[in-house]
Scaffold this active site. Structure first.
Site, PDB file in Angstrom:
ATOM      1  N   ASN B 204       0.808  -1.221   0.000  1.00 11.15           N
ATOM      2  CA  ASN B 204       0.000   0.000   0.000  1.00 11.15           C
ATOM      3  C   ASN B 204       0.844   1.275   0.000  1.00 11.15           C
ATOM      4  O   ASN B 204       0.323   2.363   0.153  1.00 11.15           O
ATOM      5  CB  ASN B 204      -0.980  -0.008   1.181  1.00 11.15           C
ATOM      6  CG  ASN B 204      -0.268  -0.021   2.519  1.00 11.15           C
ATOM      7  OD1 ASN B 204       0.950  -0.136   2.578  1.00 11.15           O
ATOM      8  ND2 ASN B 204      -1.016   0.080   3.595  1.00 11.15           N
ATOM      9  N   HIS B 205       2.154   1.140  -0.146  1.00 17.36           N
ATOM     10  CA  HIS B 205       2.999   2.335  -0.171  1.00 17.36           C
ATOM     11  C   HIS B 205       2.915   3.015  -1.532  1.00 17.36           C
ATOM     12  O   HIS B 205       2.872   2.354  -2.556  1.00 17.36           O
ATOM     13  CB  HIS B 205       4.442   1.958   0.169  1.00 17.36           C
ATOM     14  CG  HIS B 205       4.564   1.469   1.576  1.00 17.36           C
ATOM     15  ND1 HIS B 205       5.549   0.607   1.983  1.00 17.36           N
ATOM     16  CD2 HIS B 205       3.795   1.708   2.656  1.00 17.36           C
ATOM     17  CE1 HIS B 205       5.383   0.345   3.270  1.00 17.36           C
ATOM     18  NE2 HIS B 205       4.322   0.999   3.699  1.00 17.36           N
ATOM     19  N   GLU B 208       1.703  10.157  -4.497  1.00 18.04           N
ATOM     20  CA  GLU B 208       0.608  10.705  -5.293  1.00 18.04           C
ATOM     21  C   GLU B 208       0.841  12.186  -5.567  1.00 18.04           C
ATOM     22  O   GLU B 208       1.306  12.914  -4.693  1.00 18.04           O
ATOM     23  CB  GLU B 208      -0.744  10.544  -4.563  1.00 18.04           C
ATOM     24  CG  GLU B 208      -1.428   9.228  -4.877  1.00 18.04           C
ATOM     25  CD  GLU B 208      -2.827   9.079  -4.258  1.00 18.04           C
ATOM     26  OE1 GLU B 208      -3.364   7.973  -4.350  1.00 18.04           O
ATOM     27  OE2 GLU B 208      -3.369  10.050  -3.685  1.00 18.04           O
ATOM     28  N   GLY B 379      -6.009   8.316   1.822  1.00 17.16           N
ATOM     29  CA  GLY B 379      -7.102   7.422   1.439  1.00 17.16           C
ATOM     30  C   GLY B 379      -6.524   6.239   0.701  1.00 17.16           C
ATOM     31  O   GLY B 379      -5.310   6.119   0.565  1.00 17.16           O
ATOM     32  N   HIS B 403      -5.118   6.573  10.847  1.00 12.87           N
ATOM     33  CA  HIS B 403      -3.954   6.617   9.951  1.00 12.87           C
ATOM     34  C   HIS B 403      -4.311   6.404   8.489  1.00 12.87           C
ATOM     35  O   HIS B 403      -3.434   6.409   7.631  1.00 12.87           O
ATOM     36  CB  HIS B 403      -2.885   5.634  10.407  1.00 12.87           C
ATOM     37  CG  HIS B 403      -3.059   4.229   9.901  1.00 12.87           C
ATOM     38  ND1 HIS B 403      -4.198   3.491  10.096  1.00 12.87           N
ATOM     39  CD2 HIS B 403      -2.221   3.441   9.195  1.00 12.87           C
ATOM     40  CE1 HIS B 403      -4.040   2.305   9.543  1.00 12.87           C
ATOM     41  NE2 HIS B 403      -2.870   2.240   8.981  1.00 12.87           N
ATOM     42  N   ALA B 405      -7.440   4.660   5.503  1.00  6.97           N
ATOM     43  CA  ALA B 405      -8.727   4.031   5.258  1.00  6.97           C
ATOM     44  C   ALA B 405      -8.852   2.688   5.989  1.00  6.97           C
ATOM     45  O   ALA B 405      -9.893   2.366   6.543  1.00  6.97           O
ATOM     46  CB  ALA B 405      -8.928   3.840   3.764  1.00  6.97           C
ATOM     47  N   LYS B 479       3.572   4.143  -8.149  1.00  2.00           N
ATOM     48  CA  LYS B 479       3.922   3.050  -7.240  1.00  2.00           C
ATOM     49  C   LYS B 479       5.385   2.612  -7.372  1.00  2.00           C
ATOM     50  O   LYS B 479       5.779   1.632  -6.761  1.00  2.00           O
ATOM     51  CB  LYS B 479       3.006   1.847  -7.478  1.00  2.00           C
ATOM     52  CG  LYS B 479       1.530   2.155  -7.388  1.00  2.00           C
ATOM     53  CD  LYS B 479       1.008   2.141  -5.974  1.00  2.00           C
ATOM     54  CE  LYS B 479       0.792   0.722  -5.505  1.00  2.00           C
ATOM     55  NZ  LYS B 479       0.184   0.717  -4.160  1.00  2.00           N
TER      56      LYS B 479
END
Lengths: 135, 481
Positions: B204-205, B208, B379, B403, B405, B479
């Site tokens: 999930n790192h 953006e 998010g 922290h 979602a 990513k």
């Protein structure tokens, strides 16, 4: 016989591993890690690494052994598909791993955990383990 | 355990009394709407929260944030403040990715100015910031250099020219925990860290490019230097292999110590705790701080390479990217609180929870002293993120807030329900660029696999743990190669 299967888990990689013997169980867990990393192999040239792990019982020995394997995978950028056990007891392993250099991993497996860890022998004599990896 | 076991304190706060289980030392509290509470019964997260309430030395409550989900030992989204004088330290209550956290960089540009360059920016940033799963950074640091990072954190990199003075000022603990000691970190961990400073990792790192879509609090937004349609860059990552190895090493050492030498009865051995003031406990604290410093250095190095990409696309004279703030959400920190009228030093274990200091707190930079500490809440991929601010009410949770979602679906289930291509197409339709090597990785991180961030933010806002300042809308998700 199936070597391992992937179980449902919300965030991480949970696997059930099978083996006719304890040695085969440990080997199949190494193979599950290799597949889980979805590696792109760089060359087929064989790489040999030696490993030595001690622990207080068979359950924690499995996790500590796999942690050591993951360490070798990460720092050498290699994956292993063969394990030759030079010594194997419920508290100590000496082994030789062989495998290949990789170009990249498709997935990261960062740690083997003790979470809901289970290692046991079935009534038919075969071995089974459930392990959760942090990914 | 069932819903009836919980006492409703407010529509956003539920409590299980200490009497629920004989080994609980304090009550357990969860910040959630009624619907979210009901959903939490789907996994073992609430049982794990009860387990946290049994830890020796725990003060006031075992706390859960609205983005709670099942973890190892403690749930993700769990907070425990443990009195240092007679309590424990638990590497398992921190999590494997020590100082996983968030950094936000602000630009002076508006969406209109950046849109024509968005694609080139995303491509260039992806090139400059590798995931680390492939070739990684081509620089391999030696052990001496790693030791300096472990003890110096982001400050060390800024001294070397990889950042600005404000990067350090606008960072939790100024990017360096002083109680770090590189000798408490194994050579295995150091080796894993040698070529990973400045890498994003996987899962999930992410990075953006976002725009400020909505401002909720004009005054605080102004203090934070945020304005509508402003372009910002968000970084989410942690201490990579080094932090994981530190956690692995201490769990391995502490489980036998906990069960043997110290005989600490806990319901889950993965807490792996020892007395805080024991020699082993102090070494674990120093190792955890070292890994935290490594993570701050990692995010600092990533910021450096993002800035490099920024300049190469927009020109040397483009206005700079300034750090709004950098804050951890997996960490063990020594902090002081007034508990029952007495100043008490506690080791706050935050596992998937963000520190949110209130206005006036001495540990936040002067420029935010009046407004409170910026909180960065990401998010899931392709959905909104939020900037919030710490409040005085937050003292109830040892100034901790959510922290992110929080996962609601397994990677497996996400893969069954969607495909990477489909996710990318869907995001493209709403104008979001996705730069990712792995289609599978995209499907696993699809928004449908996560709780709704808006619901999580609403709970922390309504309960006052932190307040909404701005909503950030993603324009490009990166990513790493």
């Amino acid at each position: 016989m199936k070597k391992y299967e992937i179980l449902e888990h919300r965030a991480d990689l949970k696997i059930r591993v099978f083996g006719k013997t304890k040695e085969e169980l440990f080997l199949n867990a190494v193979l599950a890690i290799k597949d889980g990393l979805r590696p792109k192999i760089q060359s087929t040239k064989s790489k040999i690494r030696n490993i030595k792990t001690e622990s207080s019982n068979l359950e924690t020995l499995l996790v500590d052994f796999l942690s050591e394997v993951l360490y070798l995978i990460q720092v050498n950028k290699e994956v292993y598909n063969k394990v030759r056990f030079k010594k194997f007891s419920d508290t100590e392993i000496k082994a030789e791993l062989s495998g290949q250099k990789i170009e990249r991993f498709g997935e990261d497996i960062k740690a083997a955990t003790y979470h809901n860890l289970d290692v046991h022998q079935e009534k038919n004599g075969k071995w089974q383990a459930t392990i959760l990896f942090d990914i | 355990m069932k819903k009836e076991d919980f006492k409703k304190i407010t529509p956003w706060l539920w409590e299980i009394p200490k009497s629920f289980q004989p080994d609980m030392r304090v009550p357990a509290r969860i910040y959630a709407s009624e619907k979210m509470l009901e959903e939490s019964f789907k996994d073992k997260s609430l049982e794990q929260l009860i387990n946290v309430a049994t830890l020796p030395g725990i003060q006031k409550y075992a706390l859960a944030m609205p983005d709670i989900h099942e973890g190892y030992a403690s749930p993700i989204g769990g907070v425990a403040a443990i009195r240092v004088s007679d309590g424990i330290i638990s590497p398992g209550m921190q999590g494997y990715d020590c100082n996983c956290g968030m950094k936000l960089l602000k630009s002076e540009y508006s969406e209109k100015e950046i849109l024509p360059h968005l694609k080139s920016l995303a491509t260039e940033i992806q090139k400059e910031v590798p995931s680390g799963l492939g070739r990684g950074r081509q620089i391999k640091l030696n052990i001496e250099q790693i030791n300096k990072i472990l003890e110096g954190g982001a400050q060390r990199l800024v001294q070397q020219g990889y950042g600005e003075k404000e990067d350090v000022e606008n960072c939790e603990a100024e990017g360096r925990l002083e109680w770090a000691d590189a000798s408490a970190v194994s050579s295995h961990a150091k080796n894993r860290g040698r070529d990973q400073v400045g890498t994003l990792g996987s899962g999930n790192h992410f990075l953006e490019i976002q725009k400020v879509g909505e401002i909720f609090n004009e005054k605080v937004a102004e203090a934070f230097g945020l304005f509508k349609n402003q372009i910002v860059v968000m970084i989410h990552c942690g201490s990579r292999g080094l932090g994981h190895q530190v956690c692995t090493d201490y769990l391995r050492e502490f489980i036998p110590l906990m069960e043997g030498k110290y005989k600490i009865p806990v319901p889950d051995r993965e807490f792996a705790c020892v007395p805080f003031n024991s020699p082993e406990g102090q070494r674990a604290l120093a190792a955890s701080a070292s890994a935290a410093n490594y993570a701050w250095a990692n995010r600092q190095m990533i910021a450096h390479f993002v800035r490099k990409a920024w300049k190469s696309v927009l020109g040397e004279k483009s206005s700079p990217l300034i750090a709004l703030y950098d804050v951890a959400h997996n960490i063990i920190k020594k902090e002081k609180y007034n508990i029952e009228g007495k100043e008490t030093e506690v080791a706050v274990h935050r596992k998937g929870a963000t520190r949110a200091f209130p206005p006036g707190h001495p540990e936040i930079p002067i420029r935010y002293r009046e407004s409170g500490q910026p909180v960065i809440l990401p998010g899931s991929m392709g959905t909104a993120s939020y900037i919030m601010v710490g409040t005085r009410e937050g003292e109830e949770t040892f100034y901790s807030t959510a922290h992110g979602a929080g996962r609601a679906m397994s990677r497996h289930a996400a893969l069954r329900q969607t495909q990477g291509k489909q996710v990318i197409e869907g995001l493209k339709k709403i104008g979001i660029i996705v730069k990712c090597r792995s289609l599978k990785g995209i499907a696993e991180e699809a928004p449908l696999a996560y709780k709704n961030i808006d619901d999580v933010v609403e709970v922390v806002h309504q309960s006052g743990l932190s307040k909404k300042v701005a909503k950030l809308i993603p324009l490009a998700v990166i990513k790493g190669e």
